[in-house]
Design an enzyme around this catalytic site. Structure first.
Site, PDB file in Angstrom:
ATOM      1  N   ARG A 166       0.827  -1.219   0.000  1.00  0.00           N
ATOM      2  CA  ARG A 166       0.000   0.000   0.000  1.00  0.00           C
ATOM      3  C   ARG A 166       0.857   1.263   0.000  1.00  0.00           C
ATOM      4  O   ARG A 166       0.486   2.268   0.615  1.00  0.00           O
ATOM      5  CB  ARG A 166      -0.934   0.036   1.207  1.00  0.00           C
TER       6      ARG A 166
ATOM      7  N   ARG B  76      -3.582   6.515   0.468  1.00  0.00           N
ATOM      8  CA  ARG B  76      -4.133   7.737   1.064  1.00  0.00           C
ATOM      9  C   ARG B  76      -3.184   8.527   1.945  1.00  0.00           C
ATOM     10  O   ARG B  76      -3.456   9.675   2.267  1.00  0.00           O
ATOM     11  CB  ARG B  76      -5.398   7.385   1.852  1.00  0.00           C
TER      12      ARG B  76
ATOM     13  N   ARG C  81      -7.221  11.199  -6.371  1.00  0.00           N
ATOM     14  CA  ARG C  81      -8.413  10.463  -5.920  1.00  0.00           C
ATOM     15  C   ARG C  81      -9.633  11.393  -5.881  1.00  0.00           C
ATOM     16  O   ARG C  81     -10.731  10.994  -6.255  1.00  0.00           O
ATOM     17  CB  ARG C  81      -8.132   9.880  -4.534  1.00  0.00           C
TER      18      ARG C  81
ATOM     19  N   ASP D 223      -6.458  -3.146  -7.506  1.00  0.00           N
ATOM     20  CA  ASP D 223      -7.001  -3.787  -6.310  1.00  0.00           C
ATOM     21  C   ASP D 223      -7.257  -5.254  -6.599  1.00  0.00           C
ATOM     22  O   ASP D 223      -7.514  -5.635  -7.741  1.00  0.00           O
ATOM     23  CB  ASP D 223      -8.302  -3.115  -5.863  1.00  0.00           C
TER      24      ASP D 223
ATOM     25  N   TYR E  67     -14.334 -12.057   0.471  1.00  0.00           N
ATOM     26  CA  TYR E  67     -15.053 -10.819   0.130  1.00  0.00           C
ATOM     27  C   TYR E  67     -16.263 -11.111  -0.746  1.00  0.00           C
ATOM     28  O   TYR E  67     -17.310 -10.468  -0.626  1.00  0.00           O
ATOM     29  CB  TYR E  67     -14.116  -9.832  -0.575  1.00  0.00           C
TER      30      TYR E  67
HETATM   31  O1  CP3 Z   1      -0.007  -1.792  -2.447  1.00  0.00           O
HETATM   32  C1  CP3 Z   1      -0.256  -0.888  -3.251  1.00  0.00           C
HETATM   33  O2  CP3 Z   1       0.085   0.311  -3.097  1.00  0.00           O
HETATM   34  C2  CP3 Z   1      -0.951  -1.268  -4.555  1.00  0.00           C
HETATM   35  C3  CP3 Z   1      -2.367  -1.145  -4.577  1.00  0.00           C
HETATM   36  C4  CP3 Z   1      -3.237  -2.045  -3.736  1.00  0.00           C
HETATM   37  C5  CP3 Z   1      -4.484  -1.593  -3.226  1.00  0.00           C
HETATM   38  N1  CP3 Z   1      -5.128  -2.651  -2.654  1.00  0.00           N
HETATM   39  C6  CP3 Z   1      -4.979  -0.208  -3.337  1.00  0.00           C
HETATM   40  C7  CP3 Z   1      -6.120   0.227  -2.498  1.00  0.00           C
HETATM   41  C8  CP3 Z   1      -3.111  -3.392  -3.386  1.00  0.00           C
HETATM   42  C9  CP3 Z   1      -1.939  -4.345  -3.614  1.00  0.00           C
HETATM   43  C10 CP3 Z   1      -4.313  -3.771  -2.730  1.00  0.00           C
HETATM   44  C11 CP3 Z   1      -4.567  -5.152  -2.257  1.00  0.00           C
HETATM   45  C12 CP3 Z   1      -5.798  -5.436  -1.520  1.00  0.00           C
HETATM   46  N2  CP3 Z   1      -7.033  -4.888  -1.712  1.00  0.00           N
HETATM   47  C13 CP3 Z   1      -5.896  -6.436  -0.521  1.00  0.00           C
HETATM   48  C14 CP3 Z   1      -4.774  -7.341  -0.081  1.00  0.00           C
HETATM   49  C15 CP3 Z   1      -3.820  -6.673   0.830  1.00  0.00           C
HETATM   50  C16 CP3 Z   1      -4.405  -6.101   2.065  1.00  0.00           C
HETATM   51  O3  CP3 Z   1      -4.334  -4.865   2.222  1.00  0.00           O
HETATM   52  O4  CP3 Z   1      -4.939  -6.863   2.897  1.00  0.00           O
HETATM   53  C17 CP3 Z   1      -7.224  -6.425  -0.064  1.00  0.00           C
HETATM   54  C18 CP3 Z   1      -7.783  -7.302   1.023  1.00  0.00           C
HETATM   55  C19 CP3 Z   1      -7.942  -5.459  -0.820  1.00  0.00           C
HETATM   56  C20 CP3 Z   1      -9.385  -5.127  -0.748  1.00  0.00           C
HETATM   57  C21 CP3 Z   1      -9.588  -3.732  -0.328  1.00  0.00           C
HETATM   58  N3  CP3 Z   1      -9.336  -2.621  -1.120  1.00  0.00           N
HETATM   59  C22 CP3 Z   1     -10.081  -3.268   0.906  1.00  0.00           C
HETATM   60  C23 CP3 Z   1     -10.479  -4.159   2.069  1.00  0.00           C
HETATM   61  C24 CP3 Z   1     -10.120  -1.882   0.830  1.00  0.00           C
HETATM   62  C25 CP3 Z   1     -10.686  -0.956   1.871  1.00  0.00           C
HETATM   63  C26 CP3 Z   1      -9.771  -0.736   2.991  1.00  0.00           C
HETATM   64  C27 CP3 Z   1      -9.041   0.541   2.788  1.00  0.00           C
HETATM   65  O5  CP3 Z   1      -7.836   0.558   3.044  1.00  0.00           O
HETATM   66  O6  CP3 Z   1      -9.704   1.502   2.417  1.00  0.00           O
HETATM   67  C28 CP3 Z   1      -9.610  -1.491  -0.422  1.00  0.00           C
HETATM   68  C29 CP3 Z   1      -9.446  -0.108  -0.917  1.00  0.00           C
HETATM   69  C30 CP3 Z   1      -8.091   0.296  -1.442  1.00  0.00           C
HETATM   70  N4  CP3 Z   1      -7.238  -0.491  -2.162  1.00  0.00           N
HETATM   71  C31 CP3 Z   1      -7.515   1.595  -1.296  1.00  0.00           C
HETATM   72  C32 CP3 Z   1      -6.282   1.550  -1.975  1.00  0.00           C
HETATM   73  C33 CP3 Z   1      -5.305   2.687  -2.162  1.00  0.00           C
HETATM   74  C34 CP3 Z   1      -8.169   2.787  -0.648  1.00  0.00           C
HETATM   75  C35 CP3 Z   1      -9.258   3.275  -1.532  1.00  0.00           C
HETATM   76  C36 CP3 Z   1      -9.465   4.753  -1.545  1.00  0.00           C
HETATM   77  O7  CP3 Z   1      -8.580   5.526  -1.982  1.00  0.00           O
HETATM   78  O8  CP3 Z   1     -10.564   5.145  -1.165  1.00  0.00           O
END
Ligand code: CP3
Length: 350
Positions: free
Chosen positions: A28, A32, A41, A78, A154
Protein backbone atom coordinates in the site's frame (compact mmCIF):
# COMPACT_ATOMS: atom_id res chain seq x y z
CA UNK A 1 12.24 -3.88 -23.08
CA UNK A 2 14.83 -3.58 -20.28
CA UNK A 3 15.77 -6.85 -18.56
CA UNK A 4 15.86 -5.79 -14.92
CA UNK A 5 17.06 -9.09 -13.48
CA UNK A 6 20.66 -7.85 -13.45
CA UNK A 7 19.96 -4.25 -12.40
CA UNK A 8 17.27 -4.67 -9.76
CA UNK A 9 18.35 -5.52 -6.18
CA UNK A 10 14.85 -6.84 -5.46
CA UNK A 11 14.96 -9.28 -8.38
CA UNK A 12 18.42 -10.42 -7.26
CA UNK A 13 17.00 -11.29 -3.83
CA UNK A 14 14.14 -13.19 -5.49
CA UNK A 15 16.86 -15.26 -7.21
CA UNK A 16 18.26 -16.12 -3.78
CA UNK A 17 21.12 -13.60 -3.58
CA UNK A 18 21.85 -11.59 -0.43
CA UNK A 19 22.26 -7.82 -0.66
CA UNK A 20 24.30 -5.88 1.91
CA UNK A 21 21.58 -3.21 1.87
CA UNK A 22 18.21 -4.94 1.59
CA UNK A 23 15.87 -3.68 -1.14
CA UNK A 24 12.77 -1.98 0.28
CA UNK A 25 9.18 -1.39 -0.84
CA UNK A 26 5.94 -1.14 1.16
CA UNK A 27 2.57 -2.77 0.71
CA UNK A 28 0.00 0.00 0.00
CA UNK A 29 2.86 2.37 -0.77
CA UNK A 30 0.55 4.12 -3.24
CA UNK A 31 -2.42 5.34 -1.26
CA UNK A 32 -4.13 7.74 1.06
CA UNK A 33 -1.12 8.72 3.22
CA UNK A 34 0.26 10.55 0.12
CA UNK A 35 -1.16 14.04 -0.60
CA UNK A 36 -0.45 13.56 -4.32
CA UNK A 37 -2.62 10.40 -4.26
CA UNK A 38 -5.44 12.15 -2.41
CA UNK A 39 -5.38 14.93 -5.03
CA UNK A 40 -5.86 12.47 -7.91
CA UNK A 41 -8.41 10.46 -5.92
CA UNK A 42 -10.51 13.61 -5.35
CA UNK A 43 -10.79 14.16 -9.12
CA UNK A 44 -11.94 10.59 -9.84
CA UNK A 45 -15.52 9.33 -9.78
CA UNK A 46 -14.63 6.42 -7.57
CA UNK A 47 -11.81 4.13 -6.58
CA UNK A 48 -12.50 1.54 -9.31
CA UNK A 49 -12.59 4.27 -11.97
CA UNK A 50 -9.12 5.21 -10.84
CA UNK A 51 -7.97 1.57 -11.09
CA UNK A 52 -9.33 1.39 -14.65
CA UNK A 53 -7.83 4.70 -15.81
CA UNK A 54 -4.43 3.58 -17.20
CA UNK A 55 -2.89 7.05 -17.21
CA UNK A 56 -3.84 7.86 -13.63
CA UNK A 57 -3.14 4.33 -12.36
CA UNK A 58 0.35 4.54 -13.87
CA UNK A 59 0.90 7.97 -12.34
CA UNK A 60 -0.19 6.76 -8.86
CA UNK A 61 2.07 3.70 -9.18
CA UNK A 62 5.03 6.02 -9.80
CA UNK A 63 4.23 8.56 -7.03
CA UNK A 64 5.92 6.68 -4.16
CA UNK A 65 8.92 5.85 -6.38
CA UNK A 66 9.54 9.54 -7.08
CA UNK A 67 9.08 10.52 -3.44
CA UNK A 68 10.98 7.74 -1.64
CA UNK A 69 13.07 5.91 -4.28
CA UNK A 70 11.74 2.46 -3.34
CA UNK A 71 13.30 -0.60 -5.01
CA UNK A 72 9.95 -1.78 -6.37
CA UNK A 73 6.80 -0.18 -7.72
CA UNK A 74 3.58 -2.10 -7.15
CA UNK A 75 0.92 -1.60 -9.75
CA UNK A 76 -1.91 0.59 -8.47
CA UNK A 77 -5.05 -1.54 -8.67
CA UNK A 78 -7.00 -3.79 -6.31
CA UNK A 79 -7.47 -7.52 -5.77
CA UNK A 80 -11.25 -7.06 -6.22
CA UNK A 81 -10.94 -6.30 -9.96
CA UNK A 82 -10.95 -10.11 -10.43
CA UNK A 83 -14.46 -10.66 -8.97
CA UNK A 84 -15.50 -7.60 -11.01
CA UNK A 85 -14.14 -9.25 -14.20
CA UNK A 86 -16.06 -12.41 -13.27
CA UNK A 87 -19.30 -10.45 -13.35
CA UNK A 88 -19.80 -9.63 -9.65
CA UNK A 89 -20.71 -6.02 -8.92
CA UNK A 90 -18.00 -4.28 -6.84
CA UNK A 91 -18.13 -0.76 -5.43
CA UNK A 92 -16.06 1.08 -2.86
CA UNK A 93 -17.86 3.15 -0.27
CA UNK A 94 -15.75 6.09 0.90
CA UNK A 95 -14.36 5.38 4.37
CA UNK A 96 -16.10 1.99 4.59
CA UNK A 97 -14.29 -0.25 2.13
CA UNK A 98 -15.54 -2.59 -0.58
CA UNK A 99 -19.15 -3.65 -1.20
CA UNK A 100 -20.03 -6.61 -3.44
CA UNK A 101 -23.31 -8.36 -4.26
CA UNK A 102 -22.83 -11.13 -1.67
CA UNK A 103 -22.83 -14.76 -2.86
CA UNK A 104 -24.97 -16.12 -0.04
CA UNK A 105 -25.73 -19.65 -1.26
CA UNK A 106 -24.55 -22.19 -3.87
CA UNK A 107 -27.21 -21.04 -6.39
CA UNK A 108 -25.84 -17.50 -6.42
CA UNK A 109 -22.49 -18.80 -7.75
CA UNK A 110 -24.26 -19.35 -11.06
CA UNK A 111 -24.33 -15.57 -11.49
CA UNK A 112 -20.55 -15.66 -12.03
CA UNK A 113 -18.85 -16.06 -15.38
CA UNK A 114 -16.70 -19.18 -15.62
CA UNK A 115 -13.92 -17.22 -17.31
CA UNK A 116 -12.37 -13.90 -16.54
CA UNK A 117 -13.24 -11.06 -18.92
CA UNK A 118 -9.86 -9.76 -20.08
CA UNK A 119 -11.49 -6.93 -22.04
CA UNK A 120 -12.60 -5.38 -18.71
CA UNK A 121 -9.04 -5.70 -17.42
CA UNK A 122 -7.38 -4.19 -20.51
CA UNK A 123 -6.81 -0.84 -18.70
CA UNK A 124 -4.79 -2.71 -16.03
CA UNK A 125 -2.52 -4.21 -18.68
CA UNK A 126 -2.18 -0.80 -20.33
CA UNK A 127 -1.21 0.77 -17.00
CA UNK A 128 1.59 -1.81 -16.70
CA UNK A 129 2.96 -0.86 -20.15
CA UNK A 130 2.85 2.83 -19.20
CA UNK A 131 4.62 2.37 -15.85
CA UNK A 132 7.31 0.28 -17.49
CA UNK A 133 8.16 3.14 -19.87
CA UNK A 134 8.90 5.54 -17.02
CA UNK A 135 10.44 3.27 -14.40
CA UNK A 136 14.20 3.49 -13.65
CA UNK A 137 16.09 0.31 -14.71
CA UNK A 138 16.97 -0.66 -11.12
CA UNK A 139 13.36 -0.52 -9.91
CA UNK A 140 11.26 -3.68 -10.32
CA UNK A 141 7.60 -3.52 -11.29
CA UNK A 142 5.37 -5.83 -9.26
CA UNK A 143 1.99 -7.04 -10.40
CA UNK A 144 -0.36 -8.79 -7.99
CA UNK A 145 -3.60 -10.58 -7.37
CA UNK A 146 -5.54 -11.89 -4.40
CA UNK A 147 -5.30 -15.56 -3.47
CA UNK A 148 -8.51 -17.52 -4.19
CA UNK A 149 -9.37 -17.91 -0.48
CA UNK A 150 -9.04 -14.19 0.28
CA UNK A 151 -11.06 -13.23 -2.83
CA UNK A 152 -13.75 -15.74 -1.84
CA UNK A 153 -14.06 -14.19 1.64
CA UNK A 154 -15.05 -10.82 0.13
CA UNK A 155 -17.21 -12.39 -2.59
CA UNK A 156 -19.27 -14.38 -0.10
CA UNK A 157 -19.60 -11.78 2.67
CA UNK A 158 -20.03 -8.88 0.24
CA UNK A 159 -17.77 -6.74 2.46
CA UNK A 160 -14.83 -6.97 4.85
CA UNK A 161 -15.53 -8.79 8.13
CA UNK A 162 -13.30 -9.24 11.21
CA UNK A 163 -12.95 -13.05 11.04
CA UNK A 164 -14.39 -14.06 7.67
CA UNK A 165 -17.15 -16.09 9.33
CA UNK A 166 -19.46 -15.97 6.25
CA UNK A 167 -16.91 -17.67 3.94
CA UNK A 168 -15.82 -20.14 6.61
CA UNK A 169 -19.44 -21.14 7.22
CA UNK A 170 -20.11 -21.40 3.49
CA UNK A 171 -17.05 -23.68 3.08
CA UNK A 172 -18.32 -25.99 5.87
CA UNK A 173 -21.94 -26.04 4.71
CA UNK A 174 -21.43 -26.24 0.96
CA UNK A 175 -17.91 -27.53 0.50
CA UNK A 176 -18.50 -28.77 -3.06
CA UNK A 177 -19.85 -25.44 -4.26
CA UNK A 178 -17.07 -23.65 -2.40
CA UNK A 179 -14.46 -25.88 -4.10
CA UNK A 180 -15.96 -24.90 -7.46
CA UNK A 181 -15.69 -21.22 -6.59
CA UNK A 182 -12.05 -21.69 -5.55
CA UNK A 183 -11.40 -23.49 -8.87
CA UNK A 184 -12.91 -20.67 -10.92
CA UNK A 185 -10.82 -18.14 -8.98
CA UNK A 186 -7.65 -20.21 -9.35
CA UNK A 187 -8.05 -20.51 -13.14
CA UNK A 188 -9.01 -16.82 -13.48
CA UNK A 189 -6.03 -15.71 -11.36
CA UNK A 190 -3.57 -17.79 -13.37
CA UNK A 191 -4.66 -16.16 -16.60
CA UNK A 192 -4.71 -12.70 -14.96
CA UNK A 193 -1.12 -13.08 -13.73
CA UNK A 194 0.06 -14.48 -17.08
CA UNK A 195 -1.39 -11.37 -18.80
CA UNK A 196 0.36 -9.12 -16.27
CA UNK A 197 3.68 -10.79 -17.10
CA UNK A 198 2.95 -10.44 -20.83
CA UNK A 199 2.33 -6.70 -20.28
CA UNK A 200 5.70 -6.32 -18.53
CA UNK A 201 5.66 -6.89 -14.76
CA UNK A 202 8.96 -8.25 -13.39
CA UNK A 203 7.43 -10.25 -10.53
CA UNK A 204 4.07 -10.68 -8.83
CA UNK A 205 2.81 -10.94 -5.26
CA UNK A 206 -0.16 -13.12 -4.33
CA UNK A 207 -1.99 -11.59 -1.34
CA UNK A 208 -3.65 -14.11 0.99
CA UNK A 209 -4.62 -11.55 3.60
CA UNK A 210 -7.07 -13.88 5.37
CA UNK A 211 -4.97 -17.09 5.37
CA UNK A 212 -4.65 -16.82 9.17
CA UNK A 213 -8.30 -17.44 10.08
CA UNK A 214 -8.43 -21.09 8.96
CA UNK A 215 -7.81 -24.28 10.97
CA UNK A 216 -4.91 -26.40 9.72
CA UNK A 217 -6.76 -28.79 7.42
CA UNK A 218 -8.91 -26.03 5.94
CA UNK A 219 -5.74 -24.00 5.40
CA UNK A 220 -4.34 -26.95 3.42
CA UNK A 221 -7.43 -27.26 1.33
CA UNK A 222 -8.32 -23.61 0.63
CA UNK A 223 -4.94 -21.86 0.80
CA UNK A 224 -2.06 -24.25 0.11
CA UNK A 225 -3.63 -26.47 -2.53
CA UNK A 226 -5.02 -23.71 -4.82
CA UNK A 227 -1.83 -21.66 -4.42
CA UNK A 228 0.30 -24.65 -5.42
CA UNK A 229 -1.84 -25.05 -8.55
CA UNK A 230 -1.70 -21.32 -9.27
CA UNK A 231 2.07 -21.08 -9.08
CA UNK A 232 2.50 -24.20 -11.24
CA UNK A 233 -0.13 -22.91 -13.70
CA UNK A 234 1.58 -19.52 -14.11
CA UNK A 235 4.99 -21.17 -14.58
CA UNK A 236 3.63 -23.48 -17.29
CA UNK A 237 3.06 -20.35 -19.38
CA UNK A 238 5.78 -18.09 -17.96
CA UNK A 239 8.56 -20.48 -16.86
CA UNK A 240 10.76 -17.74 -15.36
CA UNK A 241 7.90 -16.06 -13.46
CA UNK A 242 9.08 -14.63 -10.12
CA UNK A 243 6.37 -14.97 -7.47
CA UNK A 244 6.11 -13.73 -3.86
CA UNK A 245 3.50 -15.38 -1.60
CA UNK A 246 1.95 -13.48 1.33
CA UNK A 247 -0.13 -15.83 3.48
CA UNK A 248 -0.82 -13.36 6.29
CA UNK A 249 -1.24 -15.01 9.67
CA UNK A 250 -0.03 -18.47 8.54
CA UNK A 251 2.36 -18.69 11.53
CA UNK A 252 4.08 -22.05 11.84
CA UNK A 253 1.94 -23.35 8.95
CA UNK A 254 4.40 -21.44 6.73
CA UNK A 255 6.53 -24.60 6.76
CA UNK A 256 3.84 -26.65 4.98
CA UNK A 257 3.02 -23.72 2.69
CA UNK A 258 6.64 -23.46 1.52
CA UNK A 259 6.99 -27.25 1.19
CA UNK A 260 4.15 -27.28 -1.32
CA UNK A 261 3.92 -23.83 -2.90
CA UNK A 262 6.87 -23.05 -5.17
CA UNK A 263 6.96 -19.29 -4.53
CA UNK A 264 10.34 -17.56 -4.88
CA UNK A 265 9.94 -15.64 -1.62
CA UNK A 266 7.48 -15.29 1.21
CA UNK A 267 6.03 -12.16 2.82
CA UNK A 268 5.90 -12.21 6.64
CA UNK A 269 3.31 -10.49 8.81
CA UNK A 270 4.50 -8.60 11.90
CA UNK A 271 3.26 -11.20 14.37
CA UNK A 272 5.53 -14.10 13.42
CA UNK A 273 8.42 -15.08 15.72
CA UNK A 274 11.79 -14.03 14.20
CA UNK A 275 13.54 -17.13 15.59
CA UNK A 276 11.08 -19.38 13.75
CA UNK A 277 11.70 -17.48 10.51
CA UNK A 278 15.49 -17.61 10.90
CA UNK A 279 15.53 -21.34 11.67
CA UNK A 280 12.64 -22.73 9.62
CA UNK A 281 11.83 -20.30 6.80
CA UNK A 282 14.76 -18.21 5.58
CA UNK A 283 17.05 -21.25 5.04
CA UNK A 284 14.53 -22.41 2.41
CA UNK A 285 13.30 -19.19 0.82
CA UNK A 286 14.06 -15.43 0.74
CA UNK A 287 11.80 -13.54 3.14
CA UNK A 288 10.09 -10.14 2.94
CA UNK A 289 8.71 -8.03 5.75
CA UNK A 290 7.76 -7.45 8.48
CA UNK A 291 7.62 -4.05 10.22
CA UNK A 292 4.42 -3.46 12.19
CA UNK A 293 2.48 -0.75 10.26
CA UNK A 294 1.69 0.84 13.66
CA UNK A 295 5.41 1.22 14.42
CA UNK A 296 5.70 3.17 11.16
CA UNK A 297 2.73 5.31 12.18
CA UNK A 298 4.23 5.89 15.66
CA UNK A 299 7.68 6.92 14.40
CA UNK A 300 10.49 8.16 16.66
CA UNK A 301 12.76 5.90 18.69
CA UNK A 302 10.20 3.07 18.70
CA UNK A 303 10.35 2.98 14.89
CA UNK A 304 14.16 2.96 14.91
CA UNK A 305 14.20 0.07 17.38
CA UNK A 306 11.70 -1.93 15.34
CA UNK A 307 13.69 -1.39 12.12
CA UNK A 308 16.97 -2.39 13.77
CA UNK A 309 15.43 -5.55 15.21
CA UNK A 310 14.24 -6.64 11.78
CA UNK A 311 17.56 -5.85 10.08
CA UNK A 312 19.37 -7.82 12.77
CA UNK A 313 17.03 -10.80 12.46
CA UNK A 314 16.90 -11.16 8.67
CA UNK A 315 19.51 -9.16 6.79
CA UNK A 316 22.20 -11.86 6.80
CA UNK A 317 20.08 -13.99 4.48
CA UNK A 318 18.17 -13.09 1.30
CA UNK A 319 15.79 -10.40 2.51
CA UNK A 320 13.46 -7.66 1.23
CA UNK A 321 12.43 -4.97 3.72
CA UNK A 322 8.67 -4.32 3.85
CA UNK A 323 5.83 -3.91 6.29
CA UNK A 324 3.93 -6.83 7.81
CA UNK A 325 0.76 -5.41 6.16
CA UNK A 326 -0.15 -2.19 4.32
CA UNK A 327 0.76 1.44 5.09
CA UNK A 328 -1.98 2.98 7.26
CA UNK A 329 -3.65 6.13 5.87
CA UNK A 330 -2.59 8.32 8.85
CA UNK A 331 1.11 7.47 8.51
CA UNK A 332 3.25 10.66 8.39
CA UNK A 333 5.46 10.99 5.30
CA UNK A 334 8.43 11.90 7.53
CA UNK A 335 8.26 8.45 9.14
CA UNK A 336 8.56 6.78 5.75
CA UNK A 337 11.62 8.99 5.05
CA UNK A 338 13.05 7.92 8.40
CA UNK A 339 12.47 4.24 7.54
CA UNK A 340 14.06 4.36 4.09
CA UNK A 341 17.07 6.30 5.38
CA UNK A 342 17.67 3.92 8.27
CA UNK A 343 17.35 0.75 6.18
CA UNK A 344 19.85 2.23 3.71
CA UNK A 345 22.20 3.13 6.54
CA UNK A 346 21.81 6.88 6.52
CA UNK A 347 20.53 9.31 9.11
CA UNK A 348 17.03 10.64 8.33
CA UNK A 349 17.83 14.32 8.84
CA UNK A 350 20.42 15.91 6.49
O1 CP3 B 1 -0.01 -1.79 -2.45
C1 CP3 B 1 -0.26 -0.89 -3.25
O2 CP3 B 1 0.09 0.31 -3.10
C2 CP3 B 1 -0.95 -1.27 -4.56
C3 CP3 B 1 -2.37 -1.15 -4.58
C4 CP3 B 1 -3.24 -2.05 -3.74
C5 CP3 B 1 -4.48 -1.59 -3.23
N1 CP3 B 1 -5.13 -2.65 -2.65
C6 CP3 B 1 -4.98 -0.21 -3.34
C7 CP3 B 1 -6.12 0.23 -2.50
C8 CP3 B 1 -3.11 -3.39 -3.39
C9 CP3 B 1 -1.94 -4.35 -3.61
C10 CP3 B 1 -4.31 -3.77 -2.73
C11 CP3 B 1 -4.57 -5.15 -2.26
C12 CP3 B 1 -5.80 -5.44 -1.52
N2 CP3 B 1 -7.03 -4.89 -1.71
C13 CP3 B 1 -5.90 -6.44 -0.52
C14 CP3 B 1 -4.77 -7.34 -0.08
C15 CP3 B 1 -3.82 -6.67 0.83
C16 CP3 B 1 -4.40 -6.10 2.07
O3 CP3 B 1 -4.33 -4.87 2.22
O4 CP3 B 1 -4.94 -6.86 2.90
C17 CP3 B 1 -7.22 -6.42 -0.06
C18 CP3 B 1 -7.78 -7.30 1.02
C19 CP3 B 1 -7.94 -5.46 -0.82
C20 CP3 B 1 -9.39 -5.13 -0.75
C21 CP3 B 1 -9.59 -3.73 -0.33
N3 CP3 B 1 -9.34 -2.62 -1.12
C22 CP3 B 1 -10.08 -3.27 0.91
C23 CP3 B 1 -10.48 -4.16 2.07
C24 CP3 B 1 -10.12 -1.88 0.83
C25 CP3 B 1 -10.69 -0.96 1.87
C26 CP3 B 1 -9.77 -0.74 2.99
C27 CP3 B 1 -9.04 0.54 2.79
O5 CP3 B 1 -7.84 0.56 3.04
O6 CP3 B 1 -9.70 1.50 2.42
C28 CP3 B 1 -9.61 -1.49 -0.42
C29 CP3 B 1 -9.45 -0.11 -0.92
C30 CP3 B 1 -8.09 0.30 -1.44
N4 CP3 B 1 -7.24 -0.49 -2.16
C31 CP3 B 1 -7.52 1.60 -1.30
C32 CP3 B 1 -6.28 1.55 -1.97
C33 CP3 B 1 -5.31 2.69 -2.16
C34 CP3 B 1 -8.17 2.79 -0.65
C35 CP3 B 1 -9.26 3.28 -1.53
C36 CP3 B 1 -9.46 4.75 -1.54
O7 CP3 B 1 -8.58 5.53 -1.98
O8 CP3 B 1 -10.56 5.15 -1.16
Amino acid sequence: MIDRSATSPLLRVLSGQCQSIPPIWLMRQAGRYLPEYRALRAQANGFLDLCFDPKRAAEITLQPIRRFGFDAAILFSDILVVPHALGQRVTFVEGEGPRLDALGDPQSLQRLKQEIDHALLAPVYEAIVRVKQDLPAEVALLGFCGAPWTLATYMIAGCGTPDQAPARLFAYRYSEAFAQLIDVLTTASISYLVRQFAAGVDAVQIFDTWAGVLPADEFDRWCIEPLARMVAGVRRQVPAAKIIGFPRGAGTKLTQYLDRVAVDAVGLDWMIAPEFVRDEVQPHRPVQGNLDPLALLAGGAALDRAIDGILEAFSLGPFIFNLGHGVLPDTPIAHVDQLVARVRGRSASP
